[in-house]
Design an enzyme around this catalytic site. Sequence first.
Site, mmCIF file in Angstrom:
data_model
loop_
_atom_site.group_PDB
_atom_site.id
_atom_site.type_symbol
_atom_site.label_atom_id
_atom_site.label_comp_id
_atom_site.label_asym_id
_atom_site.label_seq_id
_atom_site.Cartn_x
_atom_site.Cartn_y
_atom_site.Cartn_z
ATOM 1 N N LYS A 1 34.864 37.978 36.116
ATOM 2 C CA LYS A 1 34.293 37.774 37.085
ATOM 3 C C LYS A 1 33.481 39.374 37.973
ATOM 4 C CE LYS A 1 39.242 37.953 38.812
ATOM 5 N NZ LYS A 1 40.277 38.875 38.967
ATOM 6 N N LYS B 1 34.497 42.149 37.369
ATOM 7 C CA LYS B 1 35.204 43.225 38.050
ATOM 8 C C LYS B 1 35.699 44.348 36.173
ATOM 9 C CE LYS B 1 38.382 42.667 41.990
ATOM 10 N NZ LYS B 1 39.192 42.303 42.601
HETATM 11 N N1 C2G Z 1 44.817 41.325 49.055
HETATM 12 C C1 C2G Z 1 45.186 41.790 50.522
HETATM 13 N N2 C2G Z 1 44.984 43.221 51.443
HETATM 14 C C2 C2G Z 1 43.800 44.447 50.365
HETATM 15 C C3 C2G Z 1 43.629 43.812 49.291
HETATM 16 C C4 C2G Z 1 44.295 42.803 48.416
HETATM 17 O O1 C2G Z 1 45.502 40.866 50.747
HETATM 18 N N3 C2G Z 1 43.853 44.772 51.454
HETATM 19 C C5 C2G Z 1 44.871 40.506 48.812
HETATM 20 C C6 C2G Z 1 43.628 39.622 48.169
HETATM 21 O O2 C2G Z 1 43.406 38.504 49.009
HETATM 22 C C7 C2G Z 1 44.749 38.782 46.699
HETATM 23 C C8 C2G Z 1 45.054 39.853 46.413
HETATM 24 O O3 C2G Z 1 45.734 40.883 46.814
HETATM 25 O O4 C2G Z 1 44.555 37.689 46.888
HETATM 26 C C9 C2G Z 1 44.946 40.163 44.843
HETATM 27 O O5 C2G Z 1 43.667 41.140 44.946
HETATM 28 P P1 C2G Z 1 42.479 41.192 43.834
HETATM 29 O O6 C2G Z 1 43.240 41.745 43.349
HETATM 30 O O7 C2G Z 1 41.595 41.988 44.691
HETATM 31 O O8 C2G Z 1 42.097 39.961 43.619
HETATM 32 P P2 C2G Z 1 40.686 39.134 43.507
HETATM 33 O O9 C2G Z 1 39.930 40.011 42.777
HETATM 34 O O10 C2G Z 1 40.374 38.636 44.176
HETATM 35 O O11 C2G Z 1 41.208 38.120 42.248
HETATM 36 O O12 C2G Z 1 41.547 33.245 40.642
HETATM 37 C C10 C2G Z 1 42.050 34.219 42.346
HETATM 38 C C11 C2G Z 1 41.209 35.757 41.140
HETATM 39 O O13 C2G Z 1 41.816 36.638 40.449
HETATM 40 C C12 C2G Z 1 41.585 37.011 42.342
#
Ligand code: C2G
Length: 127
Positions: free
Chosen positions: A44, A46
């Site tokens: 990803k 990340k």
């Molecule tokens: N999130 C949120 N509000 C934020 C930050 C994050 O609602 N201010 C939500 C994201 O939309 C996601 C969840 O928290 O649904 C986890 O965020 P991340 O850890 O950034 O996930 P991500 O890297 O987007 O990974 O297969 C799907 C991926 O693994 C998602």
Amino acid sequence: MKRVITYGTFDLLHWGHVHLLERAAALGDELIVGLSTDEFNAIKHKEAYHSYEHRKYILEAIRYVDKVIPETDWDQKIKDVQNYDIDIFVMGDDWKGQFDFLKPYCEVVYLPRTNGISTTQIKEDLK
Ligand code: C2G
């Protein structure tokens, strides 16, 4: 027994993550989190501050989370939905539409992201 699943990295767990988990858990009786492994995070593009084990340990302490499973690749979701008998898939709406391929297998819900907080912003602010 209504089961909900969501996926993410959940690094430097913050109130935006918790608000997502709280709302996802409220949609059913049990919430499973597919937590991105360190190797999948690399895919990803990340890099998490905390290791998978530490991010898992923290998530398991959250009252809204019932089970944490590893997320190792993009195409495990259909299998997970079937294997864990999932009724609802939830993601923040920054992913809106990206997981509609799950609609034949379960309900797909995109929840509004929480504005004003993100792991990236935390890292920036601490610099
Ligand atoms: N999130 C949120 N509000 C934020 C930050 C994050 O609602 N201010 C939500 C994201 O939309 C996601 C969840 O928290 O649904 C986890 O965020 P991340 O850890 O950034 O996930 P991500 O890297 O987007 O990974 O297969 C799907 C991926 O693994 C998602």
